[in-house]
Design a protein around this motif. Sequence first.
Motif, mmCIF file in Angstrom:
data_model
loop_
_atom_site.group_PDB
_atom_site.id
_atom_site.type_symbol
_atom_site.label_atom_id
_atom_site.label_comp_id
_atom_site.label_asym_id
_atom_site.label_seq_id
_atom_site.Cartn_x
_atom_site.Cartn_y
_atom_site.Cartn_z
ATOM 1 N N GLY A 18 -6.934 11.875 1.568
ATOM 2 C CA GLY A 18 -6.327 11.699 0.254
ATOM 3 C C GLY A 18 -4.829 11.496 0.385
ATOM 4 O O GLY A 18 -4.177 12.158 1.192
ATOM 5 N N TYR A 19 -4.275 10.562 -0.396
ATOM 6 C CA TYR A 19 -2.834 10.302 -0.337
ATOM 7 C C TYR A 19 -2.298 10.057 -1.750
ATOM 8 O O TYR A 19 -3.049 9.672 -2.652
ATOM 9 C CB TYR A 19 -2.529 9.103 0.570
ATOM 10 C CG TYR A 19 -2.997 7.772 0.042
ATOM 11 C CD1 TYR A 19 -2.136 6.945 -0.679
ATOM 12 C CD2 TYR A 19 -4.303 7.333 0.256
ATOM 13 C CE1 TYR A 19 -2.564 5.721 -1.175
ATOM 14 C CE2 TYR A 19 -4.737 6.111 -0.236
ATOM 15 C CZ TYR A 19 -3.866 5.317 -0.950
ATOM 16 O OH TYR A 19 -4.286 4.120 -1.445
ATOM 17 N N PRO A 20 -1.016 10.280 -1.984
ATOM 18 C CA PRO A 20 -0.450 10.169 -3.336
ATOM 19 C C PRO A 20 -0.491 8.748 -3.884
ATOM 20 O O PRO A 20 -0.353 7.773 -3.145
ATOM 21 C CB PRO A 20 1.005 10.632 -3.150
ATOM 22 C CG PRO A 20 1.003 11.418 -1.890
ATOM 23 C CD PRO A 20 -0.037 10.786 -1.017
ATOM 24 N N LYS A 21 -0.624 8.647 -5.195
ATOM 25 C CA LYS A 21 -0.690 7.348 -5.870
ATOM 26 C C LYS A 21 0.590 6.534 -5.710
ATOM 27 O O LYS A 21 0.553 5.309 -5.676
ATOM 28 C CB LYS A 21 -0.953 7.556 -7.370
ATOM 29 C CG LYS A 21 -2.419 7.616 -7.761
ATOM 30 C CD LYS A 21 -2.552 7.811 -9.258
ATOM 31 C CE LYS A 21 -3.991 7.610 -9.725
ATOM 32 N NZ LYS A 21 -4.395 6.220 -9.779
ATOM 33 N N THR B 142 2.015 3.003 1.999
ATOM 34 C CA THR B 142 0.890 3.190 2.925
ATOM 35 C C THR B 142 1.051 2.441 4.248
ATOM 36 O O THR B 142 0.096 2.327 5.012
ATOM 37 C CB THR B 142 -0.418 2.729 2.263
ATOM 38 O OG1 THR B 142 -0.293 1.344 1.904
ATOM 39 C CG2 THR B 142 -0.719 3.552 1.026
ATOM 40 N N SER C 283 -6.758 7.805 -3.329
ATOM 41 C CA SER C 283 -5.425 8.089 -3.844
ATOM 42 C C SER C 283 -5.539 8.930 -5.109
ATOM 43 O O SER C 283 -6.551 8.901 -5.809
ATOM 44 C CB SER C 283 -4.670 6.794 -4.146
ATOM 45 O OG SER C 283 -5.287 6.089 -5.200
ATOM 46 N N LYS D 237 -5.515 16.076 2.915
ATOM 47 C CA LYS D 237 -4.645 15.377 1.974
ATOM 48 C C LYS D 237 -3.221 15.330 2.510
ATOM 49 O O LYS D 237 -2.787 16.205 3.266
ATOM 50 C CB LYS D 237 -4.655 16.043 0.596
ATOM 51 C CG LYS D 237 -3.878 17.343 0.487
ATOM 52 C CD LYS D 237 -3.940 17.866 -0.938
ATOM 53 C CE LYS D 237 -3.162 19.175 -1.097
ATOM 54 N NZ LYS D 237 -1.723 18.988 -1.172
ATOM 55 N N SER E 90 0.591 15.140 1.036
ATOM 56 C CA SER E 90 1.349 15.281 -0.210
ATOM 57 C C SER E 90 2.586 16.129 0.017
ATOM 58 O O SER E 90 2.723 16.770 1.055
ATOM 59 C CB SER E 90 0.485 15.909 -1.312
ATOM 60 O OG SER E 90 0.120 17.228 -0.963
ATOM 61 N N SER F 272 -1.074 2.609 -11.569
ATOM 62 C CA SER F 272 -0.910 2.208 -10.177
ATOM 63 C C SER F 272 0.552 1.903 -9.892
ATOM 64 O O SER F 272 1.360 1.717 -10.807
ATOM 65 C CB SER F 272 -1.757 0.971 -9.858
ATOM 66 O OG SER F 272 -1.267 -0.148 -10.589
#
Length: 295
Positions: free
Chosen positions: A96-99, A103, A126, A144, A146, A223
């Motif tokens: 999981g990665y932040p919106k 990347t 995301s 994740k 974050s 987004s």
Amino acid sequence: MLLKQMKYFITVVDCHSFTEAAEQCYISQSAISQQIKSLEKELGIRLFEGNKRQFSLTPAGEYFYRHGKVILDEIEDFKEETIRRGEDQELNLTIGYPKNFSTIKLHLAIVEFNRLYPDVNISVISGTHEELFEQLIEHHIDMKISEQRRTFNENYYNYDLKHSECFVEISSMNPLSQKDIVTTEDLKNMSCILVVSKGKEDSEREFYEKSLNISRRFLYADSLEQARLMVVSQRGYLPVDYIGDLAEPMEGIKRIRLHYKGKPTQRNYFACWSKENTNYYIEEFVQIYKDLLHK
């Protein structure tokens, strides 16, 4: 030469005793002595000098001990990895990665990980900070990435990745775009655009209000692409964290360092995963990613 003979020899040296080594290996003292004699006979050299009560290593014994330990460790790792692959019919790793996250380095980490472990299926999701935390608790993701927003939970590993620099992206038409640095005071009359999922607006707003003392109107985007279109349209500014590589801003957008109370704004980014569900592949991916971030 048998691996068990090598193990017996190394155990005797580590214990400084034939008796204790025999107990550790669950065999008799006479049996361990016989195995080491067989080893010396096969090699055609002496590994020990002295007797069973007082002994030292020959130069050949020193060499055999030093390199033998390395070989046994490698064999144990090889054995564990073989068992792990046999137990897992399908290997999966969900990240999981932040919106609002760049990347580029994450992309490179996945490429490198796939090269080393082609049998592992990687999925990426995301979300906002709170969404990712919920996904981790519910075991929908394995790990994740974050920033730190709460006190660390002792049931999770929190692996330090890198301190981020904080920027804002602003329309090139805005007079503030001519500055090298902007402060939260400079931005007080502008709307702050946040990339956030529906239903999570309040938690994201509260974080930015508390961390940067922002109290102006907030706008929300689904987004990063939508948020930047809003910036180009001069609807507000977009906070962006820098960790790893950050692509050049789009045409019509200026990226400027953000200061708060006279200091650069920074955040600490971590990889977080459950101690209960940790495994070799999570740890390996995190290390690959951190190495890339610091190149």
